[in-house]
Design a protein around this motif. Structure first.
Motif, PDB file in Angstrom:
ATOM      1  N   GLN A  84      19.923  15.669 -13.731  1.00 28.44           N
ATOM      2  CA  GLN A  84      19.527  14.399 -13.109  1.00 28.44           C
ATOM      3  C   GLN A  84      20.059  13.216 -13.911  1.00 28.44           C
ATOM      4  O   GLN A  84      20.515  12.214 -13.345  1.00 28.44           O
ATOM      5  CB  GLN A  84      18.007  14.331 -12.999  1.00 28.44           C
ATOM      6  N   LEU A  85      19.987  13.318 -15.227  1.00 27.57           N
ATOM      7  CA  LEU A  85      20.516  12.248 -16.072  1.00 27.57           C
ATOM      8  C   LEU A  85      21.987  12.013 -15.782  1.00 27.57           C
ATOM      9  O   LEU A  85      22.429  10.872 -15.594  1.00 27.57           O
ATOM     10  CB  LEU A  85      20.319  12.601 -17.550  1.00 27.57           C
ATOM     11  N   ALA A  86      22.759  13.094 -15.740  1.00 28.35           N
ATOM     12  CA  ALA A  86      24.207  12.977 -15.556  1.00 28.35           C
ATOM     13  C   ALA A  86      24.585  12.546 -14.137  1.00 28.35           C
ATOM     14  O   ALA A  86      25.511  11.745 -13.960  1.00 28.35           O
ATOM     15  CB  ALA A  86      24.886  14.303 -15.893  1.00 28.35           C
ATOM     16  N   ASN A  87      23.856  13.061 -13.135  1.00 30.07           N
ATOM     17  CA  ASN A  87      24.297  12.873 -11.753  1.00 30.07           C
ATOM     18  C   ASN A  87      23.549  11.807 -10.968  1.00 30.07           C
ATOM     19  O   ASN A  87      24.108  11.219 -10.035  1.00 30.07           O
ATOM     20  CB  ASN A  87      24.177  14.210 -11.000  1.00 30.07           C
ATOM     21  N   MET A 121      24.983  14.733 -26.031  1.00 25.48           N
ATOM     22  CA  MET A 121      26.092  15.523 -25.478  1.00 25.48           C
ATOM     23  C   MET A 121      26.446  15.059 -24.071  1.00 25.48           C
ATOM     24  O   MET A 121      27.637  14.919 -23.733  1.00 25.48           O
ATOM     25  CB  MET A 121      25.715  17.011 -25.459  1.00 25.48           C
ATOM     26  N   ILE A 122      25.418  14.806 -23.249  1.00 28.87           N
ATOM     27  CA  ILE A 122      25.671  14.328 -21.886  1.00 28.87           C
ATOM     28  C   ILE A 122      26.454  13.027 -21.918  1.00 28.87           C
ATOM     29  O   ILE A 122      27.437  12.851 -21.183  1.00 28.87           O
ATOM     30  CB  ILE A 122      24.339  14.127 -21.136  1.00 28.87           C
ATOM     31  N   LEU A 123      26.041  12.102 -22.764  1.00 26.92           N
ATOM     32  CA  LEU A 123      26.727  10.814 -22.848  1.00 26.92           C
ATOM     33  C   LEU A 123      28.167  10.979 -23.322  1.00 26.92           C
ATOM     34  O   LEU A 123      29.090  10.361 -22.773  1.00 26.92           O
ATOM     35  CB  LEU A 123      25.968   9.876 -23.787  1.00 26.92           C
ATOM     36  N   LYS A 124      28.365  11.805 -24.331  1.00 28.84           N
ATOM     37  CA  LYS A 124      29.721  12.023 -24.835  1.00 28.84           C
ATOM     38  C   LYS A 124      30.607  12.665 -23.775  1.00 28.84           C
ATOM     39  O   LYS A 124      31.799  12.344 -23.660  1.00 28.84           O
ATOM     40  CB  LYS A 124      29.672  12.916 -26.085  1.00 28.84           C
ATOM     41  N   GLU A 125      30.015  13.549 -22.982  1.00 34.61           N
ATOM     42  CA  GLU A 125      30.799  14.265 -21.974  1.00 34.61           C
ATOM     43  C   GLU A 125      31.094  13.405 -20.747  1.00 34.61           C
ATOM     44  O   GLU A 125      31.838  13.844 -19.860  1.00 34.61           O
ATOM     45  CB  GLU A 125      30.064  15.554 -21.589  1.00 34.61           C
TER      46      GLU A 125
END
Length: 277
Positions: A84-87, A121-125
């Protein structure tokens, strides 16, 4: 275990941490306090409870609070919140923050650090989408010993194999003698700070995203309401709150409302956003 000393300890824990202990949890209290009683040379849990009631040092009281807290955490716990954070959360925030090019995320009750490092990791990716942005992840917990562990970024084989894919382990961790060390790139993104949720959010600033997962389940309704109100005051009007899968605000607080179709994701209500503005 029922005694004036036990009753006093239950009140003390509730005052200091918000955790609610009942007579049915006497075995849990005994099992967690026994090592502390031995370490302090008191022999038995009963002796420790008596000392806490008679007037122990602040340091010993805090140790007792720390051992009663549940520090269960692992990387990308429950998977869905990070998807959810990423998308669902980051794309509209990135669009809305193009001018200031900064994001602030608060991981409340972060325990041993797996959650904030997963967020990093999500932010870096996200790659080029966040290149050149100021990214600030504040990770807080009331337990200073668990924060010291988290800040080292060092995890054993069991911890890195729990929720972490082999690809991410290879990319973001380095093997050392004592375990696996989080990469400096991730460590630099996360700030660890002692903080008790009962103390409110004053001085922490405003956040675009707040993770407050799997902690409300330990509190009574009034304490949940207070914490949710504190958290809401720390959120940007268009911010997002992620709770644990077993947690809800329904019947507890109207400061935030669920996002339809995305379990565990909440946004400020229109009324709350208006009052904040």
């Amino acid at each position: 275990m029922t005694s004036p000393d036990y009753d006093h300890f239950c009140r003390l824990i509730r005052q200091k941490s918000g955790l609610v202990l009942t007579p049915e949890k006497a075995y849990l209290v005994s099992s967690r306090l026994a090592p502390l009683a031995r370490a302090e040379g008191l022999g038995t849990v009963e002796n420790l409870l008596a000392l806490l009631r008679a007037g122990a040092s602040d340091a010993l009281v805090q140790q007792a609070v720390d051992v009663m807290a549940t520090h269960e955490s692992y990387f990308f716990r429950d998977t869905a919140p990070f998807e959810q954070l990423a998308n669902a959360v980051l794309p509209p925030l990135i669009a809305a923050r193009q001018t200031q090019r900064s994001l602030r995320i608060w991981c409340a009750a972060c325990s041993s650090g797996q959650e904030p490092y997963s967020v990093a990791m999500i932010l870096k990716e996200m790659g080029p989408k966040l290149a050149g942005w100021k990214l600030d992840i504040l990770a807080t917990d009331m337990s200073e010993p668990i924060l010291r562990k988290a800040s080292t970024g060092l995890y054993n084989d069991f911890e890195v194999n729990r929720g972490l894919s082999p690809e991410r382990q290879t990319r973001w961790f380095k093997r050392e003698t004592d375990g696996w060390r989080v990469s400096p790139a991730l460590q630099q993104m996360v700030r660890f700070r002692p903080h008790n949720l009962l103390q409110g959010s004053a001085g922490l600033g405003v956040f675009d995203v707040v993770f407050c997962r799997n902690v409300l389940i330990y509190f009574d309704i009034e304490t949940k309401r207070q914490i949710l109100d504190h958290v809401r005051r720390a959120m940007a009007p268009d911010g997002s709150l992620l709770l644990g899968s077993a947690e809800t605000v329904l019947g507890v607080s109207s400061a935030v409302e669920p996002v339809p179709g995305l379990r565990g994701l909440y946004r400020p209500t229109d009324g709350a956003a208006s009052r904040s503005a």
